[in-house]
Design a protein around this motif. Structure first.
Motif, short mmCIF file in Angstrom:
data_model
loop_
_atom_site.label_atom_id
_atom_site.label_comp_id
_atom_site.label_asym_id
_atom_site.label_seq_id
_atom_site.Cartn_x
_atom_site.Cartn_y
_atom_site.Cartn_z
N CYS A 209 0.85 -1.19 0.00
CA CYS A 209 0.00 0.00 0.00
C CYS A 209 0.89 1.25 0.00
O CYS A 209 1.69 1.44 0.92
N THR A 210 0.75 2.07 -1.03
CA THR A 210 1.51 3.31 -1.09
C THR A 210 0.84 4.35 -0.21
O THR A 210 -0.36 4.66 -0.39
N LYS B 112 3.10 10.04 -1.69
CA LYS B 112 3.73 10.46 -2.94
C LYS B 112 3.96 11.96 -2.85
O LYS B 112 3.02 12.72 -2.55
N CYS C 136 -0.05 8.45 6.29
CA CYS C 136 0.38 9.58 5.47
C CYS C 136 0.69 10.79 6.34
O CYS C 136 1.68 11.49 6.13
N HIS D 5 8.40 8.35 -3.07
CA HIS D 5 7.25 7.49 -2.85
C HIS D 5 7.58 6.57 -1.67
O HIS D 5 8.70 6.04 -1.58
N THR E 62 6.03 3.19 0.38
CA THR E 62 5.05 2.10 0.28
C THR E 62 5.27 1.10 1.41
O THR E 62 6.41 0.69 1.65
N LYS F 140 5.16 -2.47 2.22
CA LYS F 140 5.13 -3.70 1.44
C LYS F 140 4.36 -4.80 2.17
O LYS F 140 3.66 -5.61 1.55
N HIS G 26 9.07 0.52 2.05
CA HIS G 26 9.92 0.77 0.89
C HIS G 26 9.94 2.25 0.55
O HIS G 26 8.89 2.88 0.38
N TYR G 27 11.15 2.80 0.49
CA TYR G 27 11.35 4.20 0.10
C TYR G 27 11.92 4.21 -1.32
O TYR G 27 12.94 3.58 -1.60
N LYS G 28 11.26 4.94 -2.20
CA LYS G 28 11.76 5.15 -3.55
C LYS G 28 11.96 6.65 -3.75
O LYS G 28 11.01 7.42 -3.64
N GLU H 254 16.58 3.45 -3.94
CA GLU H 254 15.54 2.69 -3.24
C GLU H 254 16.11 1.99 -2.01
O GLU H 254 17.29 1.60 -2.00
N THR I 266 14.53 -0.66 1.40
CA THR I 266 13.45 -1.26 2.18
C THR I 266 13.90 -1.35 3.63
O THR I 266 14.96 -1.91 3.93
#
Length: 282
Positions: free
Chosen positions: A8-9, A12, A173, A205, A207, A209, A223-225, A270, A272
């Motif tokens: 689930c993100t 953003k 968020c 972004h 998310t 995981k 997870h960080y992107k 990226e 995790t």
């Protein structure tokens, strides 16, 4: 009430990923005349004059006591030779901003990618490791997104039914918004190579995981992107601290001058992170 489904993100950034319209992604859009008159970029390099395609000697350096003595111009070179010399000087000057540490090699690698990569995205495991360490080592109760997420999990998990409620998604968020997104603008980043390669970031972004809840404990994988742009815009070069260094002058000319037009590129990073905790903090 139902459980939030993963992955689930939860965040953003306002800036979007893969944004080629960003100002620092422009290239080959300025003439030599514009660069000289609008930005004062008359002297670029201690090795070569890209405007006349002539070599320089150490005596040509305007910071030298021997400057401006009326000597004739140096040997003529081709544009290809000029480009190679500028990139070599670009790499050499980068060492002033990347003195030591596990990431000090990255800036030269990224400059070479600008020279030969044609604008393709850049990835490197060292960047991913730097991001992971940054997030793990941030112990700030007020700024660390990792710590703020951990508190939110502890407070909002439905412990009796062992899941995270879908109607509490927005709280995750909010936890991110209360914190500070990972950036490489710390004191150590000014000399370890991360400040000059990434520094600020363009888009992020985050998310979740997975999330498992059992025995009054939880374990989440987050997870960080992150994406940055290896490029300069007008605001960058007009800053006094940037304009004063040949490093940034060469970078701007190689990227923005229509005689060169080397493409900037996206830097993708990226990581995790595992976050664990207990019910009521015990």
């Amino acid at each position: 009430m139902s459980a939030l489904q993963f992955p689930c993100t939860i965040f953003k950034s306002q800036n979007r990923m893969d944004d080629n319209s960003a100002r620092d992604m422009r290239y080959g859009d300025l003439s030599a005349s514009q660069l000289k008159t609008r930005y004062g970029l008359n002297y670029i390099s201690d090795r070569v004059d890209p405007w006349t395609l002539t070599r320089r000697s150490a005596l040509d350096n305007p910071r030298s006591m021997f400057c401006c003595n009326g000597r004739p111009a140096g040997a003529k070179i081709t544009r290809q030779q000029c480009t190679a010399i500028l990139f070599d000087e670009f790499r050499q000057l980068s060492r002033e901003f990347s003195l030591y540490g596990p990431y000090c090699h990255l800036i030269e690698k990224m400059i070479t990618h600008m020279q030969h990569g044609g604008g393709t995205p850049f990835r490197d495991g060292a960047l991913d490791q730097a991001l992971k360490q940054h997030i793990r080592n941030d112990k700030s109760e007020d700024n660390s997104t990792r710590i703020l997420l951990a508190k939110t999990f502890e407070e909002r998990i439905n412990w009796d039914n062992k899941y995270y409620p879908v109607d509490q998604k927005n709280e995750l968020c909010k936890a991110i918004l209360r914190g500070r997104l990972p950036k490489f603008d710390r004191f150590q980043d000014s000399f370890n190579g991360m400040g000059i390669t990434v520094h600020d970031t363009w888009a992020t972004h985050i998310t979740i995981k997975s999330l498992s809840v059992a025995n009054n404990r939880y374990r989440a994988l987050v997870h960080y992107k992150i994406q940055d742009h290896f490029g300069l815009d007008d605001e960058d070069i007009t800053k006094g601290k940037f304009l004063a260094f040949n490093f940034f002058r060469i970078w701007f000319v190689l990227q923005r001058c229509n005689l060169f037009g080397f493409r900037p590129f996206m830097t993708n990073i990226e990581a995790t992170i595992e976050i664990t905790g207990h019910r009521n903090g015990y």
